[in-house]
Design a protein around this motif. Structure first.
Motif, short mmCIF file in Angstrom:
data_model
loop_
_atom_site.label_atom_id
_atom_site.label_comp_id
_atom_site.label_asym_id
_atom_site.label_seq_id
_atom_site.Cartn_x
_atom_site.Cartn_y
_atom_site.Cartn_z
N ILE A 81 -69.15 -15.82 -82.03
CA ILE A 81 -70.12 -14.74 -81.86
C ILE A 81 -70.94 -15.04 -80.61
O ILE A 81 -71.56 -16.10 -80.51
CB ILE A 81 -71.05 -14.61 -83.09
CG1 ILE A 81 -70.22 -14.43 -84.37
CG2 ILE A 81 -72.01 -13.45 -82.91
CD1 ILE A 81 -71.04 -14.40 -85.64
N LEU A 82 -70.93 -14.11 -79.67
CA LEU A 82 -71.68 -14.26 -78.43
C LEU A 82 -72.97 -13.46 -78.49
O LEU A 82 -73.02 -12.39 -79.10
CB LEU A 82 -70.85 -13.80 -77.23
CG LEU A 82 -69.50 -14.49 -77.04
CD1 LEU A 82 -68.79 -13.94 -75.80
CD2 LEU A 82 -69.67 -16.01 -76.92
N CYS A 83 -74.02 -13.98 -77.85
CA CYS A 83 -75.32 -13.34 -77.85
C CYS A 83 -75.76 -13.07 -76.42
O CYS A 83 -75.64 -13.95 -75.55
CB CYS A 83 -76.34 -14.23 -78.56
SG CYS A 83 -78.03 -13.59 -78.55
N THR A 112 -72.96 -9.58 -79.60
CA THR A 112 -74.27 -9.17 -80.11
C THR A 112 -75.29 -9.12 -78.97
O THR A 112 -75.22 -9.90 -78.03
CB THR A 112 -74.77 -10.12 -81.21
OG1 THR A 112 -75.05 -11.41 -80.66
CG2 THR A 112 -73.73 -10.27 -82.32
N ALA A 157 -81.18 -10.29 -87.08
CA ALA A 157 -81.13 -11.46 -86.20
C ALA A 157 -82.53 -12.03 -86.06
O ALA A 157 -83.50 -11.29 -85.86
CB ALA A 157 -80.58 -11.09 -84.83
N PHE A 216 -78.36 -13.54 -88.50
CA PHE A 216 -77.78 -14.28 -87.37
C PHE A 216 -78.84 -15.10 -86.66
O PHE A 216 -79.88 -14.59 -86.26
CB PHE A 216 -77.14 -13.29 -86.38
CG PHE A 216 -75.99 -12.52 -86.97
CD1 PHE A 216 -74.69 -12.87 -86.68
CD2 PHE A 216 -76.22 -11.45 -87.82
CE1 PHE A 216 -73.62 -12.16 -87.22
CE2 PHE A 216 -75.16 -10.73 -88.37
CZ PHE A 216 -73.86 -11.09 -88.06
N LEU A 233 -79.04 -18.72 -83.78
CA LEU A 233 -78.29 -19.13 -82.59
C LEU A 233 -77.41 -20.31 -82.98
O LEU A 233 -76.62 -20.18 -83.90
CB LEU A 233 -79.24 -19.41 -81.42
CG LEU A 233 -79.79 -18.12 -80.78
CD1 LEU A 233 -80.79 -18.43 -79.68
CD2 LEU A 233 -78.66 -17.24 -80.21
N SER A 234 -77.53 -21.44 -82.33
CA SER A 234 -76.48 -22.45 -82.49
C SER A 234 -76.82 -23.61 -83.42
O SER A 234 -76.12 -24.62 -83.43
CB SER A 234 -76.09 -23.00 -81.11
OG SER A 234 -77.24 -23.52 -80.46
N ARG A 250 -74.01 -18.45 -87.23
CA ARG A 250 -74.22 -19.02 -85.89
C ARG A 250 -73.72 -18.10 -84.79
O ARG A 250 -72.70 -17.43 -84.92
CB ARG A 250 -73.50 -20.37 -85.75
CG ARG A 250 -74.08 -21.48 -86.59
CD ARG A 250 -73.28 -22.77 -86.40
NE ARG A 250 -73.33 -23.22 -85.02
CZ ARG A 250 -72.30 -23.21 -84.18
NH1 ARG A 250 -71.12 -22.73 -84.57
NH2 ARG A 250 -72.42 -23.66 -82.95
N ARG A 251 -74.47 -18.13 -83.66
CA ARG A 251 -74.04 -17.48 -82.43
C ARG A 251 -74.28 -18.45 -81.27
O ARG A 251 -74.99 -19.44 -81.42
CB ARG A 251 -74.86 -16.21 -82.15
CG ARG A 251 -74.89 -15.20 -83.27
CD ARG A 251 -75.68 -13.96 -82.87
NE ARG A 251 -77.12 -14.19 -82.82
CZ ARG A 251 -78.00 -13.34 -82.30
NH1 ARG A 251 -77.60 -12.21 -81.76
NH2 ARG A 251 -79.30 -13.61 -82.33
#
Length: 258
Positions: free
Chosen positions: A36-38, A101, A197, A220, A222-223, A236-237
């Motif tokens: 999943i990219l942010c 995202t 998010a 959602f 982040l990491s 996680r993103r």
């Protein structure tokens, strides 16, 4: 039925439900994570941008190159309903699934991301901070948000004004930061809002029940590591950094999600 028998049955039911939740969470944690990219701002860097800020600002040329790489590499975008069904029921996903995202309602996402994604048939998830809707020229309008939804993208919650989720505590906080924004987005799109998010990507365990209480299906971050006891609320993103080449992004996607 005696009171003792009734109490024993109730106790067994609680144990069964708890065990089931633990099994389900363990199953979810065991599934391979979907990349999943942010994204936040999509614009060229300015002399005034700090080095740390540039992770959140991807130049348009880099964004376009990254989208082309994903398409050329055979990635297929998925949406949160698909991710939820995969995590909870094992429903199959398309080959090389990925989720795109976008946080904070920035108009660059409409001007640059939207046409570039349409070029490849990609769909995304837009986490909307409702305080900014139509307020200033570099944020999206309600009409643009509705059109994104009508075109098959998902509109989701990102609080009212990007408040730190960890600092929310009162009933008024939850009304302002979750309840009213959810209703506003549902009024704009005509669809239920089921995804959230965390602003800044940060969260705390004690506040996660507030998301469950309101019927959110996934949240959602982040990491950071997922919460093994609540993986659906700590998905996680990773940020697609403006510093990355297409090769760096490709390698990071493979390495960051297991």
């Amino acid at each position: 039925m005696s009171k003792l028998t009734s109490a024993f049955i109730a106790f067994c039911l609680i144990i069964s439900i708890t065990a089931s939740a633990q099994v389900n969470n363990a199953t979810i944690m065991a599934r391979k994570q979907v990349p999943i990219l942010c994204y936040h701002q999509i614009r060229d860097w300015k002399a005034t941008d700090k080095k740390v800020d540039k992770d959140y600002i991807i130049p348009p040329a880099a964004f376009k190159a990254h989208m082309k790489m994903l398409a050329d590499s055979g990635y297929h975008t998925i949406l949160p309903d698909q991710l939820y069904d995969y995590l909870t029921k094992g429903t199959p996903l398309p080959s090389k699934p990925i989720m795109l995202t976008f946080d904070d309602t920035d108009k660059d996402q409409w001007d640059i991301a939207r046409p570039e994604m349409k070029k490849y048939g990609f769909k995304g998830v837009f986490f909307i901070m409702t305080v900014s809707i139509g307020k200033v020229k570099h944020y999206m309008t309600a009409a643009q948000i509705k059109q994104l939804s009508d075109e098959g993208n998902v509109i989701a919650s990102h609080t009212w004004n990007h408040s730190d989720f960890r600092k929310l505590s009162t009933a008024k906080d939850w009304e302002i930061q979750l309840d009213k924004p959810t209703k506003k987005l549902e009024d704009i799109t005509g669809k239920p809002v089921k995804y959230f998010a965390f602003p800044f990507g940060v969260w705390n365990t004690q506040n996660l029940p507030q998301l469950h209480k309101r019927g959110f299906k996934l949240a959602f971050q982040l990491s950071e590591k997922r919460d093994a006891n609540d993986p659906l609320m700590t998905v996680r993103r990773i940020l697609d950094s403006g510093y990355w080449t297409v090769k760096t992004l490709s390698n990071t996607i493979r390495q960051a999600f297991h």
